[in-house]
Design a protein around this motif. Structure first.
Motif, PDB file in Angstrom:
ATOM      1  N   TYR A 130      28.608  66.466  44.417  1.00  0.00           N
ATOM      2  CA  TYR A 130      28.212  67.871  44.964  1.00  0.00           C
ATOM      3  C   TYR A 130      27.115  68.257  44.221  1.00  0.00           C
ATOM      4  CZ  TYR A 130      28.633  72.694  46.454  1.00  0.00           C
ATOM      5  OH  TYR A 130      28.431  74.038  46.832  1.00  0.00           O
ATOM      6  N   CYS A 131      27.031  68.279  42.891  1.00  0.00           N
ATOM      7  CA  CYS A 131      26.069  68.695  42.263  1.00  0.00           C
ATOM      8  C   CYS A 131      24.711  68.106  42.349  1.00  0.00           C
ATOM      9  CB  CYS A 131      26.228  68.784  40.573  1.00  0.00           C
ATOM     10  SG  CYS A 131      27.503  69.971  40.247  1.00  0.00           S
ATOM     11  N   TRP A 133      23.996  66.750  45.308  1.00  0.00           N
ATOM     12  CA  TRP A 133      23.586  66.913  46.400  1.00  0.00           C
ATOM     13  C   TRP A 133      22.878  68.122  46.623  1.00  0.00           C
ATOM     14  CZ3 TRP A 133      26.789  69.922  50.355  1.00  0.00           C
ATOM     15  CH2 TRP A 133      26.263  70.042  51.344  1.00  0.00           C
ATOM     16  N   ARG A 134      23.431  69.160  45.831  1.00  0.00           N
ATOM     17  CA  ARG A 134      22.828  70.550  46.008  1.00  0.00           C
ATOM     18  C   ARG A 134      21.331  70.614  45.340  1.00  0.00           C
ATOM     19  NH1 ARG A 134      25.778  75.091  47.210  1.00  0.00           N
ATOM     20  NH2 ARG A 134      23.853  75.967  47.076  1.00  0.00           N
ATOM     21  N   TRP A 177      21.208  70.348  38.536  1.00  0.00           N
ATOM     22  CA  TRP A 177      21.233  71.294  39.659  1.00  0.00           C
ATOM     23  C   TRP A 177      20.679  72.615  39.222  1.00  0.00           C
ATOM     24  CZ3 TRP A 177      26.357  73.797  41.693  1.00  0.00           C
ATOM     25  CH2 TRP A 177      25.910  74.687  42.851  1.00  0.00           C
TER      26      TRP A 177
END
Length: 202
Positions: A130-131, A133-134, A177
């Motif tokens: 997730y990190c 991807w962000r 991120w």
């Protein structure tokens, strides 16, 4: 002549409005369609990691060594100063460098056995993705493309078994991120997040 001008202007305005509507619709619809795809990829990634961390394949990669140190820290409320597990360096001075990750793994086993341990490792893996991807989404407009780029960067997570290093990978992804947010948006919250991440990591 005035009537022709008004008619022409009305027609141009109408065409421009239609064109704007189509343009907005064309950009919104693909993005709307990609969001469920992103969620599907995340679910598949989570299921894959959960299967890799399943109790039947969980043993290996020094898991019990890390659990022993984690349990020792929980029982004695102190970090070990000597290596009492490695037979080649038994009782030699030792500075433990992954004690918080080992404590987290030991706590998971204490409260939920191998099932909770598998879930803990899976959550850490998904949060790492997730990190990443962000961070990628700050530079790539399409969320699916950004997600596949993030998958490429976190491929080692797919091969990393039950070890505390996985929390270090999560911290690194979170730091990237935060740095990306600061570089691209100058968001002051990123400046607050970076020291907090480093404190947990170090």
């Amino acid at each position: 002549t005035e009537t022709v001008k008004r008619t022409t202007q009305f027609t141009m305005d109408s065409m421009l409005h239609i064109d704007q509507t189509l343009t907005i619709g064309a950009t919104e619809r693909p993005i709307a369609r990609t969001i469920p795809m992103v969620l599907l990829v995340f679910v598949c990634f989570a299921l894959l990691r959960l299967s890799v961390f399943h109790p039947t394949v969980l043993v290996g990669n020094d898991l019990f060594w890390h659990l022993a140190y984690g349990n020792s820290i929980l029982d004695h409320h102190a970090l070990p100063t000597a290596d009492w597990l490695s037979w080649t360096f038994k009782d030699q001075p030792y500075q433990i460098t992954q004690w918080l990750g080992e404590v987290l793994l030991a706590l998971a086993v204490r409260f939920g056995g191998s099932t909770l341990l598998s879930m803990t490792l899976t959550v850490a893996s998904v949060l790492t993705l997730y990190c990443a991807w962000r961070a990628a989404a700050l530079y790539i407009h399409n969320p699916v493309t950004a997600l596949f780029l993030a998958l490429l960067t976190v491929l080692p997570v797919l091969t990393l078994n039950a070890r505390p290093q996985i929390f270090g990978m999560l911290a690194f992804a979170a730091l990237v991120w935060a740095l990306s947010v600061w570089f691209e948006r100058k968001d002051p919250r990123a400046l607050v997040a970076m020291p907090a991440i480093m404190v947990l990591w170090v």
